[in-house]
Design a protein around this motif. Sequence first.
Motif, PDB file in Angstrom:
ATOM      1  N   TYR A 130      -6.481  -0.860  -2.487  1.00 39.12           N
ATOM      2  CA  TYR A 130      -5.655   0.272  -2.930  1.00 39.12           C
ATOM      3  C   TYR A 130      -5.324   0.132  -4.419  1.00 39.12           C
ATOM      4  O   TYR A 130      -5.132  -0.967  -4.912  1.00 39.12           O
ATOM      5  N   LEU A 188      -6.065   4.637  -1.210  1.00 34.72           N
ATOM      6  CA  LEU A 188      -7.219   3.839  -0.792  1.00 34.72           C
ATOM      7  C   LEU A 188      -8.420   4.239  -1.635  1.00 34.72           C
ATOM      8  O   LEU A 188      -8.775   5.406  -1.710  1.00 34.72           O
ATOM      9  N   LEU A 191     -12.156  -5.661   8.471  1.00 30.73           N
ATOM     10  CA  LEU A 191     -12.071  -4.380   7.775  1.00 30.73           C
ATOM     11  C   LEU A 191     -11.281  -4.649   6.503  1.00 30.73           C
ATOM     12  O   LEU A 191     -10.125  -5.057   6.563  1.00 30.73           O
ATOM     13  N   TRP A 240     -11.350   1.930  -1.699  1.00 29.22           N
ATOM     14  CA  TRP A 240     -12.538   1.257  -1.186  1.00 29.22           C
ATOM     15  C   TRP A 240     -12.244   0.680   0.178  1.00 29.22           C
ATOM     16  O   TRP A 240     -11.169   0.131   0.416  1.00 29.22           O
ATOM     17  N   GLN A 241     -13.199   0.850   1.072  1.00 24.61           N
ATOM     18  CA  GLN A 241     -13.067   0.318   2.424  1.00 24.61           C
ATOM     19  C   GLN A 241     -14.444  -0.153   2.872  1.00 24.61           C
ATOM     20  O   GLN A 241     -15.440   0.560   2.699  1.00 24.61           O
ATOM     21  N   GLN A 242     -14.502  -1.348   3.439  1.00 20.27           N
ATOM     22  CA  GLN A 242     -15.775  -1.902   3.895  1.00 20.27           C
ATOM     23  C   GLN A 242     -15.548  -2.732   5.148  1.00 20.27           C
ATOM     24  O   GLN A 242     -14.559  -3.444   5.260  1.00 20.27           O
ATOM     25  N   LYS A 243     -16.480  -2.629   6.069  1.00 18.19           N
ATOM     26  CA  LYS A 243     -16.447  -3.464   7.265  1.00 18.19           C
ATOM     27  C   LYS A 243     -17.401  -4.627   7.029  1.00 18.19           C
ATOM     28  O   LYS A 243     -18.567  -4.424   6.700  1.00 18.19           O
ATOM     29  N   GLU A 277      -9.752  -3.294   2.871  1.00 21.94           N
ATOM     30  CA  GLU A 277      -9.298  -2.103   2.163  1.00 21.94           C
ATOM     31  C   GLU A 277      -8.676  -2.505   0.828  1.00 21.94           C
ATOM     32  O   GLU A 277      -7.937  -3.486   0.756  1.00 21.94           O
ATOM     33  N   SER A 284       0.822  -1.210   0.000  1.00 22.22           N
ATOM     34  CA  SER A 284       0.000   0.000   0.000  1.00 22.22           C
ATOM     35  C   SER A 284       0.857   1.262   0.000  1.00 22.22           C
ATOM     36  O   SER A 284       0.336   2.368   0.053  1.00 22.22           O
TER      37      SER A 284
END
Length: 110
Positions: A109, A33, A105, A35-38, A107, A28
């Motif tokens: 990149y 970044l 979590l 997209w980020q999703q829990k 992520e 990274s």
Amino acid sequence: MKYLFALFIFALVAVSSCVASDLIVGSSLNSRLIWQQKAEYMAFPFTKRVKEVFYSEPGQQIIRSIIARDLNHSEASATITAGGIGFPFVNIRLKSERGSGLNYLIEVYV
């Protein structure tokens, strides 16, 4: 001296078994970044919980890094089933240990 060495090895194994199984693929560094999703899934007694997470880059940019962190520090696993580094999409399969939930979590990149 033998006992000290054996104690050291035992402590090393105990510490390494407590480490969560995070998925870190690529670098990274110098990436951004996008997209980020829990991803959460409640526990259910005596069963393993499985969740599929899908991401597709609408601009068709190539993915450079994927990080899936286990926030519960459990024995769950995360694996890439399709796409990933060098592709504009990724499918990640999350699988919990028996009787536990999932809390990751994720992520991506570029």
